[in-house]
Scaffold this motif. Structure first.
Motif, PDB file in Angstrom:
ATOM      1  N   TRP A   1      -8.474   4.145  -4.542  1.00 10.58           N
ATOM      2  CA  TRP A   1      -9.277   3.076  -5.746  1.00 10.58           C
ATOM      3  C   TRP A   1      -8.386   2.518  -6.577  1.00 10.58           C
ATOM      4  CZ3 TRP A   1     -14.118   1.831  -5.689  1.00 10.58           C
ATOM      5  CH2 TRP A   1     -14.583   1.696  -6.605  1.00 10.58           C
ATOM      6  N   SER A   2      -7.486   2.659  -7.627  1.00 12.63           N
ATOM      7  CA  SER A   2      -7.096   2.347  -8.179  1.00 12.63           C
ATOM      8  C   SER A   2      -5.901   1.067  -7.344  1.00 12.63           C
ATOM      9  CB  SER A   2      -6.448   3.461  -9.071  1.00 12.63           C
ATOM     10  OG  SER A   2      -5.006   4.157  -8.394  1.00 12.63           O
ATOM     11  N   PHE A   3      -5.429   1.758  -6.413  1.00  9.80           N
ATOM     12  CA  PHE A   3      -4.797   0.580  -5.678  1.00  9.80           C
ATOM     13  C   PHE A   3      -5.470  -1.235  -5.408  1.00  9.80           C
ATOM     14  CE2 PHE A   3      -3.960  -1.974  -1.175  1.00  9.80           C
ATOM     15  CZ  PHE A   3      -2.096  -1.735  -1.466  1.00  9.80           C
ATOM     16  N   LEU A   4      -6.562  -0.612  -4.805  1.00 10.71           N
ATOM     17  CA  LEU A   4      -7.532  -1.443  -4.872  1.00 10.71           C
ATOM     18  C   LEU A   4      -7.978  -2.309  -5.495  1.00 10.71           C
ATOM     19  CD1 LEU A   4      -9.857  -3.108  -3.564  1.00 10.71           C
ATOM     20  CD2 LEU A   4     -11.219  -1.781  -3.745  1.00 10.71           C
TER      21      LEU A   4
ATOM     22  N   PRO B   1      -6.648  -8.109  -7.515  1.00 12.64           N
ATOM     23  CA  PRO B   1      -5.342  -9.115  -7.837  1.00 12.64           C
ATOM     24  C   PRO B   1      -4.924 -10.006  -7.580  1.00 12.64           C
ATOM     25  CG  PRO B   1      -5.133  -7.368  -9.202  1.00 12.64           C
ATOM     26  CD  PRO B   1      -6.309  -6.712  -8.855  1.00 12.64           C
ATOM     27  N   LEU B   2      -4.201  -9.820  -5.867  1.00 12.82           N
ATOM     28  CA  LEU B   2      -4.171 -10.563  -4.933  1.00 12.82           C
ATOM     29  C   LEU B   2      -4.642 -11.359  -4.729  1.00 12.82           C
ATOM     30  CD1 LEU B   2      -1.048  -8.212  -2.875  1.00 12.82           C
ATOM     31  CD2 LEU B   2      -0.994 -10.526  -4.658  1.00 12.82           C
ATOM     32  N   ALA B   3      -6.319 -11.379  -4.337  1.00 15.13           N
ATOM     33  CA  ALA B   3      -7.219 -12.081  -3.513  1.00 15.13           C
ATOM     34  C   ALA B   3      -7.983 -12.537  -4.981  1.00 15.13           C
ATOM     35  CB  ALA B   3      -8.129 -10.947  -2.781  1.00 15.13           C
ATOM     36  N   MET B   4      -7.451 -12.796  -6.025  1.00 13.62           N
ATOM     37  CA  MET B   4      -8.485 -13.670  -7.385  1.00 13.62           C
ATOM     38  C   MET B   4      -9.336 -14.942  -6.816  1.00 13.62           C
ATOM     39  SD  MET B   4      -9.718 -12.330  -9.543  1.00 13.62           S
ATOM     40  CE  MET B   4      -9.249 -11.543 -10.517  1.00 13.62           C
TER      41      MET B   4
ATOM     42  N   TYR C   1       0.636  -0.904   0.123  1.00 10.97           N
ATOM     43  CA  TYR C   1      -0.510   0.032   0.176  1.00 10.97           C
ATOM     44  C   TYR C   1       0.965   1.540   0.222  1.00 10.97           C
ATOM     45  CZ  TYR C   1      -3.603   3.381   1.414  1.00 10.97           C
ATOM     46  OH  TYR C   1      -4.004   4.484   1.889  1.00 10.97           O
ATOM     47  N   LEU C   2       1.873   1.199   1.367  1.00  6.23           N
ATOM     48  CA  LEU C   2       3.065   2.668   0.664  1.00  6.23           C
ATOM     49  C   LEU C   2       3.596   2.627  -0.192  1.00  6.23           C
ATOM     50  CD1 LEU C   2       3.749   1.699   4.155  1.00  6.23           C
ATOM     51  CD2 LEU C   2       2.170   3.287   3.343  1.00  6.23           C
TER      52      LEU C   2
END
Lengths: 356, 328
Positions: free
Chosen positions: B228-231, B237-240, B217-218
């Motif tokens: 928003w775009s981080f989410l 994608p990581l939680a796919m 995140y940092l």
């Protein structure tokens, strides 16, 4: 950051014990100085920390944006979960409530009296379906299917776990009943238990199980079907529990010359107690809410046309929802109370019996 | 003597004729007329026999588990005469594909399937969107009352759905989605919108999001990305895997849902596959007897898509169910 998380974890323990959160990553972000600190060369003794300053961790501050993110869910939560909960409880106390006009004649306790057959209904007469069929049927289903299916699932998963070959394949086979349509397979069971069905052929009997059967006989295919359909999920949970048991315990038992049965009851079952508790609680709740299996098997609330002898509490609720909304609401509140009491009771008992 | 039993249970045999530490034991072995080889052999035979018994029992139980499926397929291929026959056979003497043809002609399978797929797609998309943003807020953002709200969310999981169904029925009716002159869109809306919230999936995804390291995140902040775009670019994608599990379970849930569609739709044409299946009686008008051959053929048609889904997404389904424990 650390404090609120701990508190929250405690509140979650009941749900969360089996799927524990991984330890959180260490924060290298210093909140006080608003700085990321990262050690570039940790081996060197005089290494200076690499600093980046002026980065705003906006998300860590209290911010109004969070409410934007939560907005849709909160609206849905209130409209479709919280309001209905309160509304249903209110309706269960309303006199002569009509769901079409929304009109009622004030509050009363009569609805509960009516469904238990104590007071007369508004148009005279006693409502017997709930007290005579729905409650006994539901409790019979709970008392019979939960222990039987749990025990069978436990034995199957212990056997599966000790297999050398085809383990994955058999695991998948035992999981198959989970991936089915409850209504569809209920219909298959009703064909199997037909007068001319395979069950009567195999056992050389001439029993009427489904259409026109008496209540006690009809309970047999129903309970068999419920056990059959509830086993896969239990096996899945038990297997994941079994894989978590350290092999050292079994080696120690072997050296001490313990028998297989003794190993099962003295080592496996106590070490699996968290999973067993979880399964017992969830399947108790599931068995109290049995509905679609009856629709699948009997295509209606009774074995004979017009009869209601296979009612369960939930079936009663759905059947009376549009016409006698207050009775349905009273039954739902009763179901809710029963489930709460049973869950609390089991969690209380488990405090003494479950070894985490 | 105790030494012998001990060494036996540990399954490490000492050939005393060679080692000769203890004459007594050599004698006792000799007295019983057993050699080390014989005992080893017996041990081996026992283990083979017990393995065979274990496999036999497990295979027998596995056959019992899949027997209903077998019976469903077999019955769907039997002729009516054979189904009514008193002594049932385990296989059809004549394979009746015509049962399926008849079912396709009378049972409006494609109509129900179309309805089910439309409802499944829209309710899944809605659930995914609300779940992702809510889970993000609970996992990553900090605001006053976060813990309290999350606790309320968790507590709603304990309430039986039947409590909600009664009032939701009234609510949806007050939106004008139920009643005479219900249009197709209204029927779909009534079946979709109440299921856009799933507290359990929010909980599941939040756990998943929490495992994503803060450093990411940092780093995204250093690069000037917004929350928003981080989410959507990093966390989703990581939680796919979890999201795929949710999608499939949701889809299966719609495929199996019976009560709610039955309640909120007026027209049979708007109903879902389970309703269509149970509603289609295939009953003979003259005798009042149900034609099990046709009925089972329809059942096969409803079950096969689920099996295909299971074959292709077994990993996601089993993992999702194992963690979720809630059907649908």
């Amino acid at each position: 950051m650390q404090e609120p998380m701990l508190r929250e974890q405690k509140s979650l323990t009941a749900v969360n014990d089996f799927f524990e959160e991984r330890p959180q990553f260490e924060e290298s972000f210093n909140q006080e100085s608003n700085t990321i600190i990262r050690l570039v060369a940790p081996i060197k003794e005089n290494a200076k920390p690499y600093k980046v300053t002026g980065i705003q961790d906006t998300a860590s501050n209290n911010n109004w944006k969070a409410w934007l993110y939560l907005g849709p869910v909160l609206i849905l939560l209130v409209v479709f979960l919280l309001y209905p909960l309160i509304n249903t409880i209110c309706i269960s106390f309303m006199d002569n409530y009509s769901q079409i006009t929304g009109h009622s004649d004030g509050f009363t306790l009569n609805n509960f009296g009516v469904i238990f057959g104590i007071t007369e209904t508004a148009c005279g007469g006693i409502e017997q379906n709930f007290s005579q069929y729905a409650i006994p049927n539901t409790f019979i289903i709970v008392v019979l299917t939960v222990p039987i299916s749990t025990l069978i699932a436990l034995l199957i998963s212990v056997a599966l776990n000790s297999l050398k070959w085809f383990k994955k394949f058999l695991q998948t086979v035992f999981f198959l009943p989970y991936v089915t349509n409850a209504i569809a397979i209920g219909m298959v069971f009703s064909v199997m238990f037909d007068n001319h069905g395979i069950i009567n052929t195999i056992f050389h009997t001439d029993t009427t199980w489904i259409v026109g059967a008496d209540r006690a006989t009809a309970m047999v295919p129903l309970c068999i079907y419920i056990v059959w359909s509830s086993i896969p999920f239990k096996i899945l949970v038990f297997l994941s529990g079994l894989q978590g048991i350290d092999a050292q315990y079994y080696n120690a038992a072997k050296i001490d010359g313990a028998s297989k049965a003794k190993t099962l009851w003295k080592i496996t079952v106590p070490l699996m107690s968290p999973q067993i508790l979880y399964i017992v609680v969830t399947s108790f709740i599931g068995a109290f809410k049995e509905y679609s299996s009856i629709v699948g098997l009997f295509n209606g609330p009774g074995t004979i046309n017009g009869s209601h002898n296979m009612y369960t509490i939930v079936y009663y609720i759905y059947d009376n929802l549009a016409t006698h909304t207050s009775y349905a609401a009273a039954a739902a509140v009763f179901l809710f109370a029963v489930i709460l009491v049973f869950t609390a009771l089991q969690l209380f008992v488990s405090k003494k019996r479950v070894y985490y | 003597m105790s030494e012998t039993t001990n060494s036996l249970t540990m399954k490490t045999y000492i050939d005393f004729s060679e080692v000769k530490i203890n004459n007594n034991i050599t004698l006792s072995l000799a007295d019983s007329g057993q050699t080390v080889e014989a005992m080893r052999k017996r041990e081996k035979v026992t283990s083979i026999v017990s393995t065979i018994i274990l496999y036999a029992v497990v295979l027998f139980l596995a056959l019992l588990m899949i027997f209903p499926f077998y019976w469903m397929i077999i019955t769907s291929l039997k002729s009516k005469v054979e189904i009514d026959y008193i002594e049932q056979t385990l296989y059809p003497s004549v394979i009746m594909w015509s049962n399926y043809v008849y079912v396709f002609q009378t049972f409006d399978f494609l109509q129900y399937m179309g309805n089910t797929i439309i409802v499944a797609i829209f309710s899944t998309i809605g659930t995914l969107i609300t779940t992702i943003i809510a889970a993000f807020a609970f996992a990553r953002l900090q605001f006053k009352g976060r813990e309290a709200i999350f606790l309320i969310f968790l507590m709603t999981m304990m309430i039986p759905g039947e409590m909600m169904v009664i009032s939701n029925y009234i609510t949806v009716a007050s939106f004008g989605w139920i009643g005479n002159g219900q249009t197709r869109v209204e029927a779909y809306a009534a079946m979709i919108v109440p299921f856009w919230i799933s507290v359990f999936y929010i909980y599941l995804l939040r756990q998943n999001f929490k495992q994503i390291p803060n450093e990411l995140y940092l780093a995204a902040k250093v690069d000037g990305k917004s929350d928003w775009s981080f989410l959507w670019k990093v966390m989703v994608p990581l939680a796919m895997p979890t999201l795929i599990s949710i999608t499939i379970l949701k889809f299966m849930g719609t495929w199996n849902s019976y009560v709610w569609p039955n309640l909120v739709t007026n027209d049979v044409d708007f109903r879902l596959i389970s309703n269509g299946l149970r509603g289609s009686a295939f009953t003979d008008a003259d005798t009042g007897q149900t034609s099990y051959g046709y009925q089972m053929a329809a059942t096969v048609l409803v079950t096969v898509p689920l099996f295909l889904l299971f074959i292709f997404f077994r990993k996601y389904i089993m993992r999702g169910v194992g963690r979720a424990g809630i059907k649908g």
